[in-house]
Design a protein around this motif. Structure first.
Motif, mmCIF file in Angstrom:
data_model
loop_
_atom_site.group_PDB
_atom_site.id
_atom_site.type_symbol
_atom_site.label_atom_id
_atom_site.label_comp_id
_atom_site.label_asym_id
_atom_site.label_seq_id
_atom_site.Cartn_x
_atom_site.Cartn_y
_atom_site.Cartn_z
ATOM 1 N N SER A 47 6.802 -10.422 -23.906
ATOM 2 C CA SER A 47 6.387 -11.011 -22.634
ATOM 3 C C SER A 47 5.286 -10.217 -21.959
ATOM 4 O O SER A 47 4.648 -10.705 -21.032
ATOM 5 C CB SER A 47 7.590 -11.122 -21.695
ATOM 6 O OG SER A 47 8.015 -9.840 -21.266
ATOM 7 N N HIS A 50 -0.405 -10.869 -24.674
ATOM 8 C CA HIS A 50 -1.041 -12.148 -24.970
ATOM 9 C C HIS A 50 -1.040 -12.286 -26.493
ATOM 10 O O HIS A 50 -1.710 -11.527 -27.194
ATOM 11 C CB HIS A 50 -2.489 -12.187 -24.444
ATOM 12 C CG HIS A 50 -2.580 -12.233 -22.953
ATOM 13 N ND1 HIS A 50 -1.971 -13.206 -22.200
ATOM 14 C CD2 HIS A 50 -3.231 -11.431 -22.069
ATOM 15 C CE1 HIS A 50 -2.232 -13.012 -20.917
ATOM 16 N NE2 HIS A 50 -2.982 -11.931 -20.818
ATOM 17 N N ASN A 64 1.909 -12.551 -17.508
ATOM 18 C CA ASN A 64 2.764 -13.681 -17.876
ATOM 19 C C ASN A 64 3.840 -13.927 -16.822
ATOM 20 O O ASN A 64 4.197 -15.092 -16.558
ATOM 21 C CB ASN A 64 3.422 -13.429 -19.234
ATOM 22 C CG ASN A 64 2.424 -13.480 -20.373
ATOM 23 O OD1 ASN A 64 1.496 -14.279 -20.359
ATOM 24 N ND2 ASN A 64 2.604 -12.609 -21.352
ATOM 25 N N ASP A 67 2.253 -15.553 -13.788
ATOM 26 C CA ASP A 67 2.013 -16.985 -13.987
ATOM 27 C C ASP A 67 3.256 -17.823 -13.691
ATOM 28 O O ASP A 67 3.131 -18.994 -13.318
ATOM 29 C CB ASP A 67 1.558 -17.242 -15.432
ATOM 30 C CG ASP A 67 0.168 -16.704 -15.702
ATOM 31 O OD1 ASP A 67 -0.571 -16.444 -14.724
ATOM 32 O OD2 ASP A 67 -0.171 -16.520 -16.890
ATOM 33 N N ARG A 264 6.026 -23.811 -25.713
ATOM 34 C CA ARG A 264 4.944 -22.825 -25.620
ATOM 35 C C ARG A 264 4.897 -21.926 -26.854
ATOM 36 O O ARG A 264 3.823 -21.530 -27.280
ATOM 37 C CB ARG A 264 5.104 -21.988 -24.349
ATOM 38 C CG ARG A 264 4.786 -22.770 -23.090
ATOM 39 C CD ARG A 264 4.813 -21.935 -21.831
ATOM 40 N NE ARG A 264 4.275 -22.732 -20.730
ATOM 41 C CZ ARG A 264 2.994 -22.775 -20.385
ATOM 42 N NH1 ARG A 264 2.110 -22.031 -21.041
ATOM 43 N NH2 ARG A 264 2.574 -23.533 -19.405
ATOM 44 N N SER A 270 1.683 -19.966 -27.426
ATOM 45 C CA SER A 270 1.580 -18.997 -26.335
ATOM 46 C C SER A 270 2.895 -18.217 -26.278
ATOM 47 O O SER A 270 3.750 -18.444 -25.419
ATOM 48 C CB SER A 270 1.307 -19.715 -25.002
ATOM 49 O OG SER A 270 1.147 -18.787 -23.956
ATOM 50 N N SER A 273 3.765 -16.021 -23.043
ATOM 51 C CA SER A 273 4.208 -16.834 -21.917
ATOM 52 C C SER A 273 5.624 -17.377 -22.156
ATOM 53 O O SER A 273 6.456 -17.407 -21.243
ATOM 54 C CB SER A 273 3.238 -17.998 -21.687
ATOM 55 O OG SER A 273 3.680 -18.832 -20.653
#
Length: 301
Positions: A47, A50, A64, A67, A264, A270, A273
Motif C-alpha cells: 500500500s 505505486h 494511496n 486518495d 483495482r 493498481s 491502491s
C-alpha cells in the motif's frame, strides 16, 4: 529440544509452568503468523508503493491512503458498504428480535422446520444465492412477473440495473441471508432466560412490548453482540454477492471495498491502491467490531 524443555517444567509445581502452555498454542500461533500476520504486513508494504503488478514499483508513501479520502471513486465504495450495514446488520437483528419475541410468547407448531427454513441461506454458497436472486430480480424475473400479475406492473423495473434501486436490492438479499442466523442465535439465547422472569413480568401486568424490553432484550444482550459482529463483518467484506449480481454496477452504484480491491488489483493493475483500500477496510471492520463489543460490555457493567 522441545521434549527436554517440557520435562524441565514438569518438575515444577502445578501452578508454575505457564511456558508449557505456550508450547500448546505455538503451532496455532505459527499458522496465524504465516497465513495472516505476514500477508497483512505485505499488504501494508504494497500500500506504500505505486505498482501495477508487473513492472518495477515506485515509492508512494501515504499517497494511496490520501486518495482514500480525496478520490470520490475510492470514497464511494466505503459509503455503499456503510449503507449496506442497515440491510446486512440492523434489519436482520431487528427482524430476528421481533420473531424471537413472538415465538417466545406464543407456541408455534413446526418450530424445527421453521428454524431450518430460515437458517437455510447460511448453508448455501453465496454464489448460489447470488445466481438465484439475480434471476428473481431480472427484468423478466419472478418479482416483476408477480408485480404484473397483481396489477402493479408500473413498479416493475430492472432492479439490479437501476441506479436508484440496485444498492437496496442487493441489501435485501443480505437481509434475507442474515435473518436466519440472527433468529437461530436469539432462539438459542432465549432458552437460557429463566421462565420465572416472564411469569413475574406477566404477573406485574406487563404486555408484550414491556415484556420484550424488560426481560427478553436484556437476556439476549450477548447474543445481540455476536449477531451484530457477524453481520457487520459479513456486510463489510461482501464480495461474491456483488460480483455475481451487479459487478459493482450500474456504473459504480453498488461497488463496495472488497469488490473494488479486486477490480483495482486485477482489472486496472493498481495494486498499491487496492492494498491501501484493503488495509482501510480491515481497520474499519476492526473499529466497528470493537465498538460493538465495548458497547455491550459497558451496558453489562
Amino acid at each position: 529440544m522441545v521434549r527436554a524443555y517440557a520435562a524441565r517444567y514438569r518438575r515444577r509445581s502445578p501452578g508454575e509452568p505457564r511456558a508449557v502452555g505456550v508450547l500448546y498454542v505455538l503451532p496455532a500461533l505459527l499458522l496465524y503468523t504465516l497465513f495472516l500476520l505476514i500477508p497483512l504486513g505485505q499488504t501494508v508494504w504494497l500500500s506504500l508503493l505505486h505498482w501495477d503488478g508487473l513492472s518495477a514499483a515506485s515509492w508512494a508513501g501515504l499517497d494511496n491512503y490520501r486518495d482514500l479520502f480525496t478520490d470520490p471513486s475510492l470514497r464511494a465504495p466505503f459509503g455503499h458498504a456503510v449503507a449496506l450495514l442497515f440491510f446486512y446488520a440492523a434489519l436482520p437483528v431487528a427482524i430476528g428480535l421481533l420473531l424471537t419475541a413472538a415465538l417466545s410468547r406464543f407456541r408455534v407448531r413446526g418450530m424445527t422446520f421453521f428454524r431450518t427454513v430460515l437458517f437455510l441461506p447460511q448453508v448455501l454458497a453465496m454464489v448460489v444465492v447470488g445466481v438465484a436472486w439475480r434471476s428473481i430480480l431480472a427484468p423478466d424475473g419472478l418479482l416483476n412477473d408477480l408485480l404484473r400479475g397483481v396489477g402493479l406492473g408500473s413498479f416493475a423495473r430492472s432492479w439490479l440495473g437501476d441506479y436508484t434501486w440496485a444498492l437496496p436490492a442487493v441489501g435485501v438479499i443480505g437481509t434475507w441471508v442474515g435473518t436466519g442466523l440472527c433468529l437461530v442465535l436469539f432462539l438459542a439465547g432465549v432458552q437460557r432466560i429463566p421462565r420465572e422472569l416472564y411469569e413475574a413480568a406477566r404477573m406485574d401486568g406487563a404486555g408484550a412490548v414491556r415484556e420484550f424490553f424488560t426481560v427478553t432484550l436484556p437476556g439476549l444482550r450477548g447474543e445481540v453482540a455476536v449477531a451484530l459482529t457477524l453481520t457487520i463483518v459479513a456486510g463489510l467484506r461482501n464480495f461474491d454477492l456483488i460480483y455475481i449480481t451487479t459487478s459493482g454496477g450500474p456504473g459504480n452504484a453498488t461497488s463496495v471495498p472488497a469488490f473494488e480491491v479486486y477490480r483495482r488489483a486485477f482489472e486496472i493493475n493498481s495494486v498499491g491502491s487496492a492494498a491501501a483500500m484493503g488495509v482501510g477496510l480491515t481497520v474499519l471492520i476492526f473499529v466497528l467490531t470493537v465498538a460493538v463489543s465495548r458497547l455491550v460490555e459497558g451496558r453489562k457493567s
